[in-house]
Design an enzyme around this catalytic site. Structure first.
Site, PDB file in Angstrom:
ATOM      1  N   CYS A  79      -7.870  -9.712  -0.708  1.00  0.00           N
ATOM      2  CA  CYS A  79      -7.171  -8.867   0.275  1.00  0.00           C
ATOM      3  C   CYS A  79      -5.958  -8.201  -0.373  1.00  0.00           C
ATOM      4  CB  CYS A  79      -6.764  -9.723   1.473  1.00  0.00           C
ATOM      5  SG  CYS A  79      -5.660  -8.896   2.636  1.00  0.00           S
ATOM      6  N   CYS A  82      -2.660  -8.404   1.547  1.00  0.00           N
ATOM      7  CA  CYS A  82      -2.117  -9.766   1.445  1.00  0.00           C
ATOM      8  C   CYS A  82      -1.242  -9.895   0.204  1.00  0.00           C
ATOM      9  CB  CYS A  82      -3.242 -10.789   1.379  1.00  0.00           C
ATOM     10  SG  CYS A  82      -4.299 -10.870   2.848  1.00  0.00           S
TER      11      CYS A  82
END
Length: 324
Positions: A79, A82
């Protein structure tokens, strides 16, 4: 309008946490028990950020939440947002010095926790306060908005549950030979900090320019892209008459500019699906310059929420269907 809350799509009404009285009583009981046993020892700064799995969740999160709010960061290695958000949360956990603890959950390795929290997209950030779980926000966000959410969380945790945080022994890591936690400043930190200060001062044009300066050198900078989209949106809605905008959109469904203005206002108001649906419909029923204007604004609003949000994914699919 509360512009600094607009992108925090899951901001919780902390005052409406269920069973607050019961949770507070449990927290007080846990603190009393700790006091009888000689009190809770101070933790090292490195223990303010912890990796949590399903087996240790009760110990590491639920029990800790009787002393300080635990912010839970759901993330994954693949991700990209993230990777932008997590370092900010980690740095703030150390800066806040025990006012909250950051628990990091790898969703790939902890599917059950992901399901229990109802996670549909990452990054997703929750808090656990006195055993009560509540959503904070989903997707990456500028640091100014993260700080505001944390400050609200800490204030309510203290006022409603009596949680004043945990003691931190600043020398513990050094005594144990731990590596320093502070990272060297990045190449764009000064510009990003300038943008945050401008946002705090409601100088949306200045914030937008600071983010553009970053993007001119680093077009893929996720924080700058997100911040620019939000600063531009907040600048557009600053002087809007909300009632007039909504009335115009209702009276003139075929007026693309009226629908675009209403979509901007809705998103700032904390809605997501409604403005996305409004603009997808505008694209469907128009052509030429009007269609392009609606499509471009929709893509800009996608940037405000973040590409990994499931609502953005769904709206992209809907847009593709009407375009092709």
């Amino acid at each position: 309008m509360q512009p600094r809350n607009m992108s925090m799509s899951g901001v919780v009404d902390l005052a409406a946490v269920k069973a607050a009285g019961e949770a507070k009583a449990k927290a007080e009981q846990a603190r009393a028990e700790a006091a009888r046993q000689g009190g809770t020892p101070a933790v090292s700064p490195s223990n303010l950020v912890i990796d949590v799995d399903e087996a240790g969740f009760e110990r590491d999160v639920l029990q800790r939440s009787t002393e300080a709010p635990v912010v839970v960061d759901f993330w994954a290695e693949w991700c990209e947002p993230c990777k932008q958000l997590s370092p900010v949360l980690e740095r703030l956990a150390r800066e806040y010095n025990g006012r909250f603890v950051l628990a990091k959950v790898d969703v790939d390795a902890n599917q059950m926790l992901m399901q229990q929290f109802g996670i549909q997209g990452i990054p997703a950030v929750f808090a656990v306060v006195a055993g009560q779980a509540l959503p904070l926000f989903q997707g990456a966000a500028p640091e100014a908005q993260i700080r505001q959410t944390l400050d609200q969380l800490i204030q309510v945790a203290e006022e409603r549950f009596g949680l004043t945080g945990i003691a931190v022994d600043a020398d513990a890591d050094a005594a144990a030979g731990a590596e320093p936690q502070a990272a060297p400043p990045g190449p764009y930190d000064a510009l990003l900090e300038a943008a945050v200060r401008a946002l705090d001062a409601d100088d949306f044009a200045g914030a937008a320019q600071a983010y553009r300066n970053v993007l001119s050198d680093d077009p893929g900078n996720t924080e700058a892209k997100l911040g620019l989209a939000q600063a531009e949106l907040l600048g557009r809605v600053r002087d809007m008459d909300a009632q007039k905008v909504r009335d115009d959109a209702a009276r003139r469904p075929g007026d693309v500019q009226a629908q675009i203005a209403a979509a901007d206002l809705d998103l700032v108001g904390g809605h997501v699906e409604d403005p996305f649906g409004r603009l997808v419909e505008a694209v469907r029923r128009t052509a030429g310059e009007d269609r392009e204007a609606a499509r471009v604004r929709l893509l800009e609003l996608f940037e405000v929420i973040g590409p990994d949000d499931v609502r953005v994914t769904a709206a992209r699919s809907a847009l593709a269907r009407v375009l092709f």
